[in-house]
Design a protein around this motif. Sequence first.
Motif, PDB file in Angstrom:
ATOM      1  N   ARG A  42     -47.675  19.819  11.273  1.00 21.97           N
ATOM      2  CA  ARG A  42     -48.707  20.260  12.210  1.00 21.97           C
ATOM      3  C   ARG A  42     -49.944  19.363  12.129  1.00 21.97           C
ATOM      4  O   ARG A  42     -50.488  18.935  13.145  1.00 21.97           O
ATOM      5  CB  ARG A  42     -49.080  21.705  11.891  1.00 21.97           C
ATOM      6  CG  ARG A  42     -49.976  22.362  12.919  1.00 21.97           C
ATOM      7  CD  ARG A  42     -50.109  23.845  12.627  1.00 21.97           C
ATOM      8  NE  ARG A  42     -50.750  24.088  11.353  1.00 21.97           N
ATOM      9  CZ  ARG A  42     -50.557  25.166  10.601  1.00 21.97           C
ATOM     10  NH1 ARG A  42     -49.683  26.078  10.985  1.00 21.97           N
ATOM     11  NH2 ARG A  42     -51.196  25.335   9.467  1.00 21.97           N
ATOM     12  N   ILE A  43     -50.370  19.057  10.909  1.00 20.78           N
ATOM     13  CA  ILE A  43     -51.548  18.208  10.730  1.00 20.78           C
ATOM     14  C   ILE A  43     -51.264  16.792  11.214  1.00 20.78           C
ATOM     15  O   ILE A  43     -52.091  16.175  11.911  1.00 20.78           O
ATOM     16  CB  ILE A  43     -51.992  18.199   9.251  1.00 20.78           C
ATOM     17  CG1 ILE A  43     -52.491  19.586   8.838  1.00 20.78           C
ATOM     18  CG2 ILE A  43     -53.094  17.159   9.032  1.00 20.78           C
ATOM     19  CD1 ILE A  43     -52.836  19.702   7.376  1.00 20.78           C
ATOM     20  N   ASN A  44     -50.086  16.267  10.875  1.00 19.82           N
ATOM     21  CA  ASN A  44     -49.746  14.897  11.290  1.00 19.82           C
ATOM     22  C   ASN A  44     -49.680  14.761  12.808  1.00 19.82           C
ATOM     23  O   ASN A  44     -50.033  13.719  13.365  1.00 19.82           O
ATOM     24  CB  ASN A  44     -48.429  14.470  10.657  1.00 19.82           C
ATOM     25  CG  ASN A  44     -48.591  14.071   9.197  1.00 19.82           C
ATOM     26  OD1 ASN A  44     -49.706  13.795   8.740  1.00 19.82           O
ATOM     27  ND2 ASN A  44     -47.503  14.043   8.455  1.00 19.82           N
ATOM     28  N   ALA A  45     -49.207  15.811  13.471  1.00 19.88           N
ATOM     29  CA  ALA A  45     -49.151  15.767  14.935  1.00 19.88           C
ATOM     30  C   ALA A  45     -50.547  15.619  15.518  1.00 19.88           C
ATOM     31  O   ALA A  45     -50.779  14.853  16.452  1.00 19.88           O
ATOM     32  CB  ALA A  45     -48.472  17.030  15.476  1.00 19.88           C
ATOM     33  N   ARG A  46     -51.507  16.368  14.953  1.00 19.62           N
ATOM     34  CA  ARG A  46     -52.888  16.250  15.430  1.00 19.62           C
ATOM     35  C   ARG A  46     -53.438  14.850  15.161  1.00 19.62           C
ATOM     36  O   ARG A  46     -54.109  14.257  15.997  1.00 19.62           O
ATOM     37  CB  ARG A  46     -53.788  17.287  14.735  1.00 19.62           C
ATOM     38  CG  ARG A  46     -53.359  18.734  14.888  1.00 19.62           C
ATOM     39  CD  ARG A  46     -53.717  19.308  16.248  1.00 19.62           C
ATOM     40  NE  ARG A  46     -52.887  18.824  17.332  1.00 19.62           N
ATOM     41  CZ  ARG A  46     -51.628  19.170  17.556  1.00 19.62           C
ATOM     42  NH1 ARG A  46     -51.018  20.011  16.747  1.00 19.62           N
ATOM     43  NH2 ARG A  46     -50.955  18.679  18.574  1.00 19.62           N
ATOM     44  N   LEU A  47     -53.151  14.325  13.975  1.00 20.96           N
ATOM     45  CA  LEU A  47     -53.649  12.998  13.614  1.00 20.96           C
ATOM     46  C   LEU A  47     -53.031  11.913  14.489  1.00 20.96           C
ATOM     47  O   LEU A  47     -53.671  10.914  14.815  1.00 20.96           O
ATOM     48  CB  LEU A  47     -53.341  12.706  12.137  1.00 20.96           C
ATOM     49  CG  LEU A  47     -54.141  13.506  11.108  1.00 20.96           C
ATOM     50  CD1 LEU A  47     -53.528  13.347   9.716  1.00 20.96           C
ATOM     51  CD2 LEU A  47     -55.594  13.068  11.095  1.00 20.96           C
ATOM     52  N   ILE A  60     -62.113   9.342   8.416  1.00 25.75           N
ATOM     53  CA  ILE A  60     -61.784   9.777   9.774  1.00 25.75           C
ATOM     54  C   ILE A  60     -62.144  11.244   9.892  1.00 25.75           C
ATOM     55  O   ILE A  60     -61.807  12.055   9.025  1.00 25.75           O
ATOM     56  CB  ILE A  60     -60.290   9.573  10.085  1.00 25.75           C
ATOM     57  CG1 ILE A  60     -59.966   8.080  10.186  1.00 25.75           C
ATOM     58  CG2 ILE A  60     -59.920  10.263  11.396  1.00 25.75           C
ATOM     59  CD1 ILE A  60     -58.522   7.795  10.525  1.00 25.75           C
ATOM     60  N   ILE A  61     -62.849  11.601  10.952  1.00 28.72           N
ATOM     61  CA  ILE A  61     -63.211  12.993  11.217  1.00 28.72           C
ATOM     62  C   ILE A  61     -62.388  13.453  12.412  1.00 28.72           C
ATOM     63  O   ILE A  61     -62.639  13.054  13.544  1.00 28.72           O
ATOM     64  CB  ILE A  61     -64.719  13.135  11.470  1.00 28.72           C
ATOM     65  CG1 ILE A  61     -65.494  12.713  10.220  1.00 28.72           C
ATOM     66  CG2 ILE A  61     -65.066  14.567  11.859  1.00 28.72           C
ATOM     67  CD1 ILE A  61     -66.978  12.614  10.408  1.00 28.72           C
ATOM     68  N   ILE A  62     -61.359  14.247  12.140  1.00 33.39           N
ATOM     69  CA  ILE A  62     -60.473  14.730  13.201  1.00 33.39           C
ATOM     70  C   ILE A  62     -61.271  15.527  14.214  1.00 33.39           C
ATOM     71  O   ILE A  62     -61.168  15.341  15.418  1.00 33.39           O
ATOM     72  CB  ILE A  62     -59.358  15.628  12.634  1.00 33.39           C
ATOM     73  CG1 ILE A  62     -58.613  14.957  11.492  1.00 33.39           C
ATOM     74  CG2 ILE A  62     -58.382  16.025  13.729  1.00 33.39           C
ATOM     75  CD1 ILE A  62     -57.591  15.856  10.822  1.00 33.39           C
ATOM     76  N   SER A  63     -62.061  16.468  13.708  1.00 27.31           N
ATOM     77  CA  SER A  63     -62.880  17.341  14.538  1.00 27.31           C
ATOM     78  C   SER A  63     -64.187  17.585  13.800  1.00 27.31           C
ATOM     79  O   SER A  63     -64.224  17.600  12.563  1.00 27.31           O
ATOM     80  CB  SER A  63     -62.166  18.677  14.786  1.00 27.31           C
ATOM     81  OG  SER A  63     -63.059  19.647  15.322  1.00 27.31           O
ATOM     82  N   THR A  64     -65.271  17.778  14.547  1.00 29.05           N
ATOM     83  CA  THR A  64     -66.547  18.066  13.907  1.00 29.05           C
ATOM     84  C   THR A  64     -66.505  19.376  13.131  1.00 29.05           C
ATOM     85  O   THR A  64     -67.348  19.612  12.267  1.00 29.05           O
ATOM     86  CB  THR A  64     -67.678  18.138  14.957  1.00 29.05           C
ATOM     87  OG1 THR A  64     -67.348  19.124  15.938  1.00 29.05           O
ATOM     88  CG2 THR A  64     -67.880  16.791  15.633  1.00 29.05           C
ATOM     89  N   LYS A  75     -59.600  18.058   0.699  1.00 27.35           N
ATOM     90  CA  LYS A  75     -58.633  18.454  -0.328  1.00 27.35           C
ATOM     91  C   LYS A  75     -58.579  19.965  -0.438  1.00 27.35           C
ATOM     92  O   LYS A  75     -57.505  20.563  -0.591  1.00 27.35           O
ATOM     93  CB  LYS A  75     -59.013  17.847  -1.685  1.00 27.35           C
ATOM     94  CG  LYS A  75     -58.814  16.353  -1.797  1.00 27.35           C
ATOM     95  CD  LYS A  75     -59.165  15.858  -3.192  1.00 27.35           C
ATOM     96  CE  LYS A  75     -58.975  14.350  -3.314  1.00 27.35           C
ATOM     97  NZ  LYS A  75     -59.310  13.846  -4.667  1.00 27.35           N
ATOM     98  N   ARG A  76     -59.743  20.595  -0.342  1.00 27.59           N
ATOM     99  CA  ARG A  76     -59.791  22.048  -0.425  1.00 27.59           C
ATOM    100  C   ARG A  76     -59.173  22.698   0.811  1.00 27.59           C
ATOM    101  O   ARG A  76     -58.599  23.792   0.726  1.00 27.59           O
ATOM    102  CB  ARG A  76     -61.239  22.504  -0.626  1.00 27.59           C
ATOM    103  CG  ARG A  76     -61.748  22.198  -2.034  1.00 27.59           C
ATOM    104  CD  ARG A  76     -63.259  22.284  -2.129  1.00 27.59           C
ATOM    105  NE  ARG A  76     -63.779  23.607  -1.832  1.00 27.59           N
ATOM    106  CZ  ARG A  76     -63.847  24.618  -2.696  1.00 27.59           C
ATOM    107  NH1 ARG A  76     -63.382  24.456  -3.933  1.00 27.59           N
ATOM    108  NH2 ARG A  76     -64.366  25.781  -2.345  1.00 27.59           N
ATOM    109  N   LEU A  77     -59.283  22.047   1.965  1.00 31.40           N
ATOM    110  CA  LEU A  77     -58.605  22.535   3.173  1.00 31.40           C
ATOM    111  C   LEU A  77     -57.098  22.606   2.931  1.00 31.40           C
ATOM    112  O   LEU A  77     -56.452  23.621   3.230  1.00 31.40           O
ATOM    113  CB  LEU A  77     -58.916  21.629   4.355  1.00 31.40           C
ATOM    114  CG  LEU A  77     -58.317  21.952   5.730  1.00 31.40           C
ATOM    115  CD1 LEU A  77     -59.149  21.301   6.829  1.00 31.40           C
ATOM    116  CD2 LEU A  77     -56.871  21.508   5.886  1.00 31.40           C
ATOM    117  N   ILE A  78     -56.548  21.520   2.410  1.00 31.59           N
ATOM    118  CA  ILE A  78     -55.105  21.488   2.138  1.00 31.59           C
ATOM    119  C   ILE A  78     -54.734  22.539   1.096  1.00 31.59           C
ATOM    120  O   ILE A  78     -53.741  23.268   1.247  1.00 31.59           O
ATOM    121  CB  ILE A  78     -54.678  20.086   1.668  1.00 31.59           C
ATOM    122  CG1 ILE A  78     -54.930  19.050   2.764  1.00 31.59           C
ATOM    123  CG2 ILE A  78     -53.199  20.090   1.269  1.00 31.59           C
ATOM    124  CD1 ILE A  78     -54.142  19.266   4.034  1.00 31.59           C
TER     125      ILE A  78
END
Length: 390
Positions: A42-47, A60-64, A75-78
């Motif tokens: 799921r994360i890789n698809a967004r990236l 890299i900031i995927i989203s603000t 790291k804490r998100l994961i």
Amino acid sequence: MQKIIPILSISGLDIVAESKNDIIQLRADGAMGGLCAPLITRINARLREEKPARIDEDTIIISTWLPPIPSGAFKRLIAAEVSILFGKYVPETVSFEITRECGCDCEHCVVSGGEGELDTKIIKRAIDDALDMGAFIITFTEGDPMLRKDILDLVRYVDKKRAIVNIFTPGFEVTPEKALELKEAGLHNLLVSIYSPDPEKHDNVRRTLGAHQKAVEAIKNGLGAGLLVTMATHISPDRMNELDSLYDFATKLGVHEFSVWESIPKKAGDAILTDSDRQTIVDMYHRINSTPGGVRMFSNTYFEGEMLGCMAGRRWLHICVDGEAKPCPYIPFSFGNIQDTSLQELWKNIRSTRMFKKDFNDGCMMHDALLLNRMAQIPEGTKLPVRFNE
């Protein structure tokens, strides 16, 4: 040149980010790698499929709305999402109403009733609790956080190795000097709401003359200070026809992300977006984020509707200006107060409630008929929020 960035390492699981030609993809190794495959995919698809909000020299900031990659907060998100895979939900986002003061008079304001504000020590203790529980996003909001005298102290207080800090403001107090101070204090994202490109329409929503001009100035000042800046808006059925012009306005201002949230009903019978409206937003989200150039778009219609489900009481915990703890800013039920109960206990109270046991709720719970019917039982004039067990 390929670069390997360690993200998370626990017994049976190693997650790394592989960076090559400005494209980052995650990889999970170890005995638990297979369990994490849906999350990684799921994360890789967004990236891979969506343009990021910003690319810096080494991040890299995927989203603000999300921590930079790589960072301690990411790291804490994961780690939080892995924890959720095992059924242990983490309040990833904790938002704090820190003042009643505001230069606007919006009818839709959700700041809780009553009097007074929380002491700085109590807020800091709750921030510590939130970080210890795994939170990686701290947001200050309602009414205008910039009017709280210790706002810079609170922004500084959050450990930036563990969490990012966001501020939601109507923009009245964001001078060039204040924007620079926020940047120096470590603010991650400045969020300013604009309800229409038309100044008169925006001012009518804010019920304050000149509100649109102040919001635009705040955005420009934030960008000038080097902050991440998001132009946010709440879309109601009668404003769907302004979506494209709002996006064009965000692009003109040069913000990093255009953030669209669905308007929230206050009672059964209030107008809400139709399924067709939501599909229009999702289609716009995919079209914009798959097209190079221009401003990135965030949409809770997609993020909560298709990716994660409603985050209230699952990934989100909200603290009212008087300390009452709610699953999100909109649900009018509280589960205790941080002035006499730890954040850990309050989260346990929420998570033990049947309506939050469901792993996935596709869309905002405030659109749920059962919840709206329960809200209808609250006597008119009652101070909100109401304790859920009452």
